[in-house]
Design a protein around this motif. Structure first.
Motif, PDB file in Angstrom:
ATOM      1  N   LYS A  90      21.363  -3.590  32.527  1.00 32.44           N
ATOM      2  CA  LYS A  90      20.894  -4.034  33.978  1.00 32.44           C
ATOM      3  C   LYS A  90      21.635  -3.057  34.821  1.00 32.44           C
ATOM      4  CE  LYS A  90      19.840  -8.439  32.608  1.00 32.44           C
ATOM      5  NZ  LYS A  90      20.217  -8.567  31.123  1.00 32.44           N
ATOM      6  N   VAL A  91      20.880  -1.705  34.929  1.00 29.72           N
ATOM      7  CA  VAL A  91      21.583  -0.915  35.878  1.00 29.72           C
ATOM      8  C   VAL A  91      21.340  -1.169  37.305  1.00 29.72           C
ATOM      9  CG1 VAL A  91      21.461   1.565  36.115  1.00 29.72           C
ATOM     10  CG2 VAL A  91      21.454   0.950  33.845  1.00 29.72           C
ATOM     11  N   GLY A  92      20.015  -1.607  37.547  1.00 31.42           N
ATOM     12  CA  GLY A  92      19.845  -1.710  39.005  1.00 31.42           C
ATOM     13  C   GLY A  92      18.482  -1.147  39.309  1.00 31.42           C
ATOM     14  N   VAL A  93      18.150   0.084  38.381  1.00 30.04           N
ATOM     15  CA  VAL A  93      16.526   0.360  38.281  1.00 30.04           C
ATOM     16  C   VAL A  93      16.030   0.489  36.704  1.00 30.04           C
ATOM     17  CG1 VAL A  93      16.939   1.737  40.540  1.00 30.04           C
ATOM     18  CG2 VAL A  93      17.617   2.787  38.134  1.00 30.04           C
ATOM     19  N   PRO A  94      15.054   0.687  36.628  1.00 30.23           N
ATOM     20  CA  PRO A  94      14.540   0.663  35.141  1.00 30.23           C
ATOM     21  C   PRO A  94      15.450   1.968  34.448  1.00 30.23           C
ATOM     22  CG  PRO A  94      12.679   0.409  36.514  1.00 30.23           C
ATOM     23  CD  PRO A  94      13.735   0.783  37.256  1.00 30.23           C
ATOM     24  N   SER A  95      15.789   1.468  33.062  1.00 25.94           N
ATOM     25  CA  SER A  95      16.532   2.733  32.271  1.00 25.94           C
ATOM     26  C   SER A  95      16.146   2.264  30.953  1.00 25.94           C
ATOM     27  CB  SER A  95      18.052   2.444  32.348  1.00 25.94           C
ATOM     28  OG  SER A  95      18.554   1.103  31.650  1.00 25.94           O
ATOM     29  N   PHE A  96      16.394   3.457  30.031  1.00 24.41           N
ATOM     30  CA  PHE A  96      16.133   3.345  28.792  1.00 24.41           C
ATOM     31  C   PHE A  96      17.617   3.106  28.259  1.00 24.41           C
ATOM     32  CE2 PHE A  96      16.141   5.763  24.561  1.00 24.41           C
ATOM     33  CZ  PHE A  96      15.335   4.940  23.835  1.00 24.41           C
ATOM     34  N   ASP A  97      17.873   2.189  27.062  1.00 23.37           N
ATOM     35  CA  ASP A  97      19.330   1.809  26.621  1.00 23.37           C
ATOM     36  C   ASP A  97      19.733   2.699  25.432  1.00 23.37           C
ATOM     37  OD1 ASP A  97      19.143   0.428  28.853  1.00 23.37           O
ATOM     38  OD2 ASP A  97      18.939  -1.569  27.870  1.00 23.37           O
ATOM     39  N   GLY A  98      18.947   3.543  24.852  1.00 26.55           N
ATOM     40  CA  GLY A  98      19.245   4.365  23.661  1.00 26.55           C
ATOM     41  C   GLY A  98      18.731   3.733  22.339  1.00 26.55           C
ATOM     42  N   SER A  99      18.484   4.362  21.374  1.00 26.42           N
ATOM     43  CA  SER A  99      17.830   3.841  20.077  1.00 26.42           C
ATOM     44  C   SER A  99      18.423   4.559  18.801  1.00 26.42           C
ATOM     45  CB  SER A  99      16.199   4.039  20.046  1.00 26.42           C
ATOM     46  OG  SER A  99      15.850   3.629  18.953  1.00 26.42           O
ATOM     47  N   VAL A 100      19.158   3.693  18.304  1.00 27.23           N
ATOM     48  CA  VAL A 100      19.663   4.298  16.917  1.00 27.23           C
ATOM     49  C   VAL A 100      19.256   3.504  15.984  1.00 27.23           C
ATOM     50  CG1 VAL A 100      21.806   5.187  15.907  1.00 27.23           C
ATOM     51  CG2 VAL A 100      21.839   5.062  18.332  1.00 27.23           C
ATOM     52  N   PRO A 101      18.083   3.510  15.314  1.00 24.67           N
ATOM     53  CA  PRO A 101      17.732   2.802  14.352  1.00 24.67           C
ATOM     54  C   PRO A 101      18.165   2.977  12.822  1.00 24.67           C
ATOM     55  CG  PRO A 101      15.974   4.351  14.751  1.00 24.67           C
ATOM     56  CD  PRO A 101      17.181   4.737  15.889  1.00 24.67           C
ATOM     57  N   ALA A 102      18.337   2.039  12.046  1.00 24.56           N
ATOM     58  CA  ALA A 102      18.896   2.224  10.591  1.00 24.56           C
ATOM     59  C   ALA A 102      17.689   2.455   9.833  1.00 24.56           C
ATOM     60  CB  ALA A 102      19.607   0.864  10.183  1.00 24.56           C
ATOM     61  N   SER A 103      17.073   3.852   9.991  1.00 27.58           N
ATOM     62  CA  SER A 103      15.740   4.175   9.353  1.00 27.58           C
ATOM     63  C   SER A 103      15.767   4.507   7.703  1.00 27.58           C
ATOM     64  CB  SER A 103      15.203   5.719  10.283  1.00 27.58           C
ATOM     65  OG  SER A 103      16.227   6.435  10.594  1.00 27.58           O
ATOM     66  N   GLY A 104      17.167   4.618   7.455  1.00 27.98           N
ATOM     67  CA  GLY A 104      17.095   5.195   6.006  1.00 27.98           C
ATOM     68  C   GLY A 104      16.600   6.495   5.459  1.00 27.98           C
ATOM     69  N   GLY A 105      16.618   6.854   4.146  1.00 25.40           N
ATOM     70  CA  GLY A 105      16.126   8.162   3.839  1.00 25.40           C
ATOM     71  C   GLY A 105      16.665   9.220   4.327  1.00 25.40           C
ATOM     72  N   PRO A 106      16.165  10.491   4.741  1.00 23.71           N
ATOM     73  CA  PRO A 106      16.904  11.606   4.982  1.00 23.71           C
ATOM     74  C   PRO A 106      17.129  11.402   6.664  1.00 23.71           C
ATOM     75  CG  PRO A 106      14.383  11.940   4.669  1.00 23.71           C
ATOM     76  CD  PRO A 106      14.924  10.629   4.034  1.00 23.71           C
ATOM     77  N   ASP A 107      16.629  10.292   7.215  1.00 24.44           N
ATOM     78  CA  ASP A 107      17.019   9.819   8.573  1.00 24.44           C
ATOM     79  C   ASP A 107      18.331   9.500   8.685  1.00 24.44           C
ATOM     80  OD1 ASP A 107      14.730  10.973   9.784  1.00 24.44           O
ATOM     81  OD2 ASP A 107      13.670   9.010   9.779  1.00 24.44           O
ATOM     82  N   THR A 108      19.094   9.116   7.542  1.00 25.55           N
ATOM     83  CA  THR A 108      20.334   8.575   7.718  1.00 25.55           C
ATOM     84  C   THR A 108      21.057   9.829   7.972  1.00 25.55           C
ATOM     85  OG1 THR A 108      19.900   6.642   6.235  1.00 25.55           O
ATOM     86  CG2 THR A 108      22.216   7.574   6.507  1.00 25.55           C
ATOM     87  N   ALA A 109      20.810  10.894   7.405  1.00 26.54           N
ATOM     88  CA  ALA A 109      21.507  12.188   7.575  1.00 26.54           C
ATOM     89  C   ALA A 109      21.480  12.735   8.952  1.00 26.54           C
ATOM     90  CB  ALA A 109      21.184  13.171   6.361  1.00 26.54           C
ATOM     91  N   ALA A 110      19.921  12.965   9.200  1.00 32.58           N
ATOM     92  CA  ALA A 110      19.554  13.497  10.553  1.00 32.58           C
ATOM     93  C   ALA A 110      20.031  12.660  11.562  1.00 32.58           C
ATOM     94  CB  ALA A 110      18.181  13.268  10.339  1.00 32.58           C
TER      95      ALA A 110
END
Length: 539
Positions: free
Chosen positions: A385-405
């Motif tokens: 809740k920054v005071g204006v709209p913000s994106f809070d990041g995304s680090v999904p547990a996506s698996g496969g080659p994305d675990t390394a990427a």
């Protein structure tokens, strides 16, 4: 602006069919044929000629000046979307006495100036601005038509926007920095959309009184109204912010040197935002709302993950081979990097070796990086809740080659400069302090919390970031900055782009900053100089 008031609709077929009252059906057929016309003549092909450009633009301007919205729309290639805005230009926006002066055509593009008056509630003010249109060939009709874009009517308009003149819903504000310096969008252009958001959220709390304005209502993006012209000034309320005018000025100047760039600076000891600046044609606050791969700046979180999970340490092994394979996908380092099978984590971090981190992909759990990001760095939980709209990041547990990427800031990881400035601040202090741009006491909102980092992990991260800033990939950018410094470079490959996005994050004293420049190349090439300039001003 007051809700429930009929407004000019930009880009809404639904609005035409519901509110067009007999006009909608005609325009739908007309638009499918590339505009109005009998279709009795053989359709022309090829780019419009100079005479066609002149004739079409002249006819379009003449109808627009006379407030003949339907007729003006018939000279465009999308009458369904053009007619409501053109017809309402004088009705809901209360714009009259329109005079349009075309400039010399530049091929098929015609620049022009608009001079008019806005009248409402007994108040009248002159309106003047410049715009341009492009003439194209209708796909089906073969007619020379105006290529429809809401920005033709006013450069601040985008699809889904409304144009209205009325009493504002929110009183104006006089935003001030932490030392009481007044912050205006004229002096600090990047703050324009942010000041609009602050006004929408805190105008009532600041104690002002509303005025009458011509404004753009951004219905599609759910952003705050953009004021274009004030007919009757309200009384502004004084709104405190956490910004620093001097750091903001440096940020504004720095991003102007690089296209499509953004930067955020925060105070690690408090989480307060010191500066936010964007250099973008679309005026979007990408510094807070961007959602793109952060490249190797993500290795701050990845290194913390490896340390906190006992997989290695700053002086522990992190070999850096030419290539590494994970889940049948081969990963490489940046061109020119010499392999080192005996490298430590500190060395691989400072050199930004991708393969050193990829080699740990089989040892971490699928959700290890996700848990580290959420629990220790406060990322990816959608609760800031920054005071204006913000994106809070995304680090999904996506698996496969994305675990390394994901470990090297690619894959499914997405961040904004605000997120990475916060990551750097957490790495510096060990405590996650949710970034804020207005004091929490203004509305007593509940800020996000996280576990933070141990003193041991912080000591290692700071040592590695200092090594990067003094003898690693960030050394040339950070040279000349004295005191306690640290940094991390990054470049993120994006599908469909010839050049990588440039990322850089760093700290100096009690200032942490992160920047991104789309297609800016390596971290030190574009984003690095931006961060260095901000850190220099913050010191």
């Amino acid at each position: 602006m007051r809700k429930g008031v009929k407004a000019a609709v930009v880009g809404s077929v639904f609005a035409v069919m519901v509110g067009g009252a007999g006009y909608g059906a005609y325009n739908i057929v007309s638009a499918l044929n590339g505009g109005s016309g009998s279709g009795s003549e053989a359709a022309r092909t090829g780019p419009p000629s100079g005479s066609e450009v002149e004739e079409t633009s002249r006819a379009f301007f003449a109808a627009w000046e006379k407030a003949q919205g339907a007729k003006a729309a018939s000279y465009t290639d999308n009458a369904v979307e053009a007619e409501p805005l053109l017809a309402s230009f004088g009705r809901e926006a209360h714009i009259t006495d329109v005079r349009i002066t075309p400039g010399a055509a530049e091929g098929r593009t015609v620049p022009f100036s608009v001079r008019a008056k806005v009248s409402y509630g007994g108040k009248t003010e002159p309106l003047a601005y410049d715009s341009s249109l492009t003439v194209v060939r209708g796909v089906s009709s073969g007619r020379a038509l105006v290529d429809w874009d809401p920005a033709v009517v006013h450069p601040s308009l985008k699809d889904g926007d409304l144009l209205v003149t009325e009493e504002s819903a929110n009183p104006p504000i006089e935003a001030v920095d932490r030392d009481g310096t007044v912050l205006t969008k004229e002096k600090y252009p990047s703050l324009g959309p942010i000041l609009d958001e602050l006004r929408a959220r805190y105008g009532d709390k600041a104690g002002g009184t509303p005025g009458v304005e011509l404004a753009v209502r951004h219905t599609a993006a759910e952003a705050a109204d953009t004021s274009l012209l004030t007919l009757s000034k309200g009384k502004p309320g004084r709104l405190p912010t956490t910004l620093s005018a001097s750091v903001q000025a440096a940020a504004e100047k720095a991003v102007r040197q690089y296209g499509e760039s953004s930067v955020v600076a925060v105070e690690p000891s408090t989480g307060e935002v010191l500066a936010v600046a964007n250099h973008r044609d679309d005026g979007w606050n990408a510094a807070f709302l961007g959602q793109v791969a952060p490249g190797s700046t993500m290795k701050i979180v990845s290194a913390a993950t490896l340390i906190d999970n006992g997989l290695t340490s700053m002086n522990g092994p992190a070999p850096c081979p030419d290539s590494a394979i994970s889940e049948s996908q081969t990963f490489h380092n940046l061109e020119g990097m010499t392999p080192n099978d005996n490298a430590t984590l500190s060395e691989s971090f400072a050199r930004s070796c991708n393969t050193a981190f990829i080699k740990f992909a089989d040892e971490v759990q699928v959700d290890s990086l996700t848990r580290e990001a959420q629990q220790r760095f406060g990322l990816g939980r959608d609760d800031w809740k920054v005071g204006v709209p913000s994106f809070d990041g995304s680090v999904p547990a996506s698996g496969g080659p994305d675990t390394a990427a994901n470990l090297i800031g690619q894959g499914q990881v997405q961040m904004s400069p605000l997120n990475m400035a916060s990551v750097t601040a957490t790495a510096m202090t060990g405590a996650f302090r949710q970034p804020v741009i207005v004091p929490r006491g203004l509305d007593d909102r509940e800020l996000a919390t996280a576990q933070g980092l141990s003193g041991n992990t912080v000591a290692q991260l700071r040592a590695m970031m200092n090594r990067t800033a003094t003898s690693g990939t960030a050394a040339s950018v950070m040279s000349g900055l004295g005191g306690d410094i640290g940094a991390k470079t990054g470049s993120a490959e994006v599908d469909g782009r010839d050049k990588a996005d440039s990322w850089f994050t760093g700290y100096r004293g009690d200032v942490a900053a992160a920047a991104m420049a789309q297609q800016g190349g390596r971290g030190g090439e574009s984003a690095g100089p931006i961060v260095a300039a901000v850190l220099r001003a913050g010191g």
